[in-house]
Motif scaffolding. Structure first.
Motif, short mmCIF file in Angstrom:
data_model
loop_
_atom_site.label_atom_id
_atom_site.label_comp_id
_atom_site.label_asym_id
_atom_site.label_seq_id
_atom_site.Cartn_x
_atom_site.Cartn_y
_atom_site.Cartn_z
N LEU A 292 0.99 -1.13 0.00
CA LEU A 292 0.05 -0.14 0.13
C LEU A 292 0.98 1.30 0.04
N ASP A 293 2.02 1.27 0.60
CA ASP A 293 2.73 2.45 0.71
C ASP A 293 3.29 2.63 -0.52
N PHE A 297 -0.22 5.08 -0.87
CA PHE A 297 -1.26 5.31 0.05
C PHE A 297 -0.60 5.85 1.35
N VAL A 301 -1.78 5.50 6.37
CA VAL A 301 -2.66 4.77 6.07
C VAL A 301 -2.19 3.47 5.82
N THR A 305 -4.39 0.62 7.84
CA THR A 305 -4.84 -0.72 7.32
C THR A 305 -4.44 -2.05 7.78
N THR A 355 -4.33 4.01 -8.58
CA THR A 355 -4.92 4.07 -7.47
C THR A 355 -5.04 5.45 -6.64
N ARG A 361 -9.39 3.76 -3.98
CA ARG A 361 -8.50 3.20 -2.69
C ARG A 361 -9.46 2.60 -1.70
#
Length: 477
Positions: A292-293, A297, A301, A305, A355, A361
């Motif tokens: 995600l990073d 994101f 976040v 998550t 995204t 997202r």
């Protein structure tokens, strides 16, 4: 023994007018204390997720080095699974779990004090030995102690504690976010390791192992502490002895795993262990914050998550603990695995484009949560339960080791290839492969896996001797 007995041997109190009686508190104490091994297992495998964000900066790790740091614990787990199975045959289940707790503590301290990546890799390997031993022996210990009617939920307590350990790891990763905080994250594992070692010294040895060692009177005394007043303890011990008499005299030998009658049970145990990883669970657990990073994101976040994923694992553990004894093992898998496959497919589609939009997202995050929930209930709640239930007592040590070795082997494969696969075919392609593996798992369960809900371990084993196919013999009314 007549075939009908082999397939209809259910709760020992089922026919009594007053119905099944409540098991003594000792049964729950056994499950709760030994399941601390699951908490350590979950914490030590999950903590790398949050630690990796700053660990890779502090030690200047490349993508391949990150995969090695994550994966070496799984290599250790494979070795730990092999060693613990044989040791349990010789020394008993309880002593092996105590040894596992000591190794957990040593590995945690070494990881926390590691001055460089080489030392950290060695410490993670030591932790892996303990993880493999715990995942192999704690479910066996609980299975051999618990009454048939609540065996499922007590064994799934191990998986629930794994999930709680992973949630705690995610929370620590968020709370200790920053350079150097990963050392404290690793060190905190010493606390439950000490609790497990002390607690296990107060618990009895497995009555089935005691019977195998010829210590029947001690087995009777142990079962009287684990069964309701008035239960036919002597009959249960006699049943265990009868099953042992049908097995090889030198039980515990790896060569006995080649016996033809064991093949259906081994196929199921090893197959479920493999699919528990091929369906993608630990690719998400290990790498979700990193994925995600890297997808934009942001650290905050990504870590939050991760906490949500940990919370979903705990919810899945609770629901799974109820489902396996209420709905049954097979039905639980067939109900929830389709949701796991669908959610992974949605992830593949969501990552196919950019995204950047909020809607996309949120789609990724919700799909991740749904996947964790469905896979956690449909697969992770069952994987540590099915093997010890269906594998025969005489070869349960090495047979469970083989199953656990399969699990950690495929886990190692996923951990070593997840980031590489993402770099090669993208996030969308990688998650699509995992979605297809979920579909393949559904087919395998539908065709091969029998229902073991409410069956005594001895009745399950006797079904392997039936001329009928194993699943039909076990499920025949």
């Amino acid at each position: 023994m007549p075939e009908a007995t082999a397939v209809t041997d259910r709760h020992p109190t089922a026919g009594r007018p007053d119905g099944p009686r409540r098991p003594p508190a000792m049964v729950y104490a056994v499950a709760a204390v030994s399941a601390l091994g699951g908490l350590l297992f979950g914490y030590d495998t999950g903590i790398i997720s949050g630690a990796l964000l700053h660990l890779r900066e502090d030690l200047a790790l490349s993508s391949r080095e990150q995969e090695i740091v994550v994966s070496v614990i799984l290599l250790g787990a494979m070795a730990g699974a092999l060693l613990s199975g044989r040791a349990a045959v010789r020394h008993g289940r309880r002593k092996v779990v105590i040894a596992v707790a000591v190794v957990f503590a040593v590995g945690a301290v070494a990881a926390a004090l590691a001055p460089d990546v080489t030392t950290l890799v060695a410490a993670r390997f030591v932790l892996g030995l303990a993880v493999g031993g715990a995942s192999n022996m704690v479910p066996v210990y609980i299975a051999e102690m618990a009454p048939a009617e609540i065996r499922g939920r007590l064994m799934v307590l191990f998986q629930l504690m794994v999930a709680i350990g992973q949630l705690i790891a995610y929370l620590c990763g968020w709370a200790l976010n920053g350079s150097g905080g990963w050392r404290v994250m690793f060190a905190l594992a010493v606390v439950p390791a000490v609790a497990l070692a002390v607690g296990m010294t107060l618990l009895p040895e497995s009555p089935r192992w005691l019977v195998e060692q010829g210590r029947r009177e001690e087995a009777v005394r142990t079962l009287r502490r684990l069964r309701p007043a008035g239960a036919d303890v002597a009959g249960e011990v006699a049943g265990i002895a009868a099953v042992l008499a049908d097995g090889p005299a030198d039980g515990g030998s790896w060569r006995h795993l080649r016996a033809r009658r064991l093949r259906p049970a081994l196929l199921i145990a090893v197959g479920i262990a493999a699919f528990s990883q091929l369906t993608g669970i630990n690719a998400v657990v290990y790498y979700a914050p990193t994925i995600l990073d890297d997808a934009g994101f942001g650290d905050s976040v990504a870590l939050l998550t991760g906490i949500g994923i940990g919370a979903m694992l705990v919810v899945a553990g609770v629901v799974g603990a109820l489902a396996v004894d209420k709905a049954g093992r097979r039905r639980t898998m067939l109900w929830f695995l389709p949701g796991s496959a669908l959610a992974m497919g949605v992830l593949a589609v969501a990552f196919a484009g950019s995204t950047d939009s909020a809607a996309q997202r949120w789609t990724v995050i919700v799909a991740l949560f749904v996947y964790i929930l469905c896979n956690g209930i449909g697969m992770q709640a069952v994987v540590w339960l099915i093997g010890p239930e269906i594998l025969p007592l005489r070869v349960r040590g090495p047979a469970t080791s083989l199953s656990t070795l399969s699990l950690w082997g495929f886990d190692l494969l996923i951990a070593m290839t997840a980031l590489t696969a993402i770099n090669a075919v993208g996030r969308s392609g990688t998650f699509l492969v995992y979605a297809l593996m979920n579909v393949a798992c559904i087919v395998f369960v539908a065709l091969k896996v029998p229902e073991t809900k409410g069956r005594s371990l001895e009745s399950i084993e006797r079904a392997l001797h039936s001329p009928l196919p194993f699943r039909k013999a076990l499920e025949r009314n």
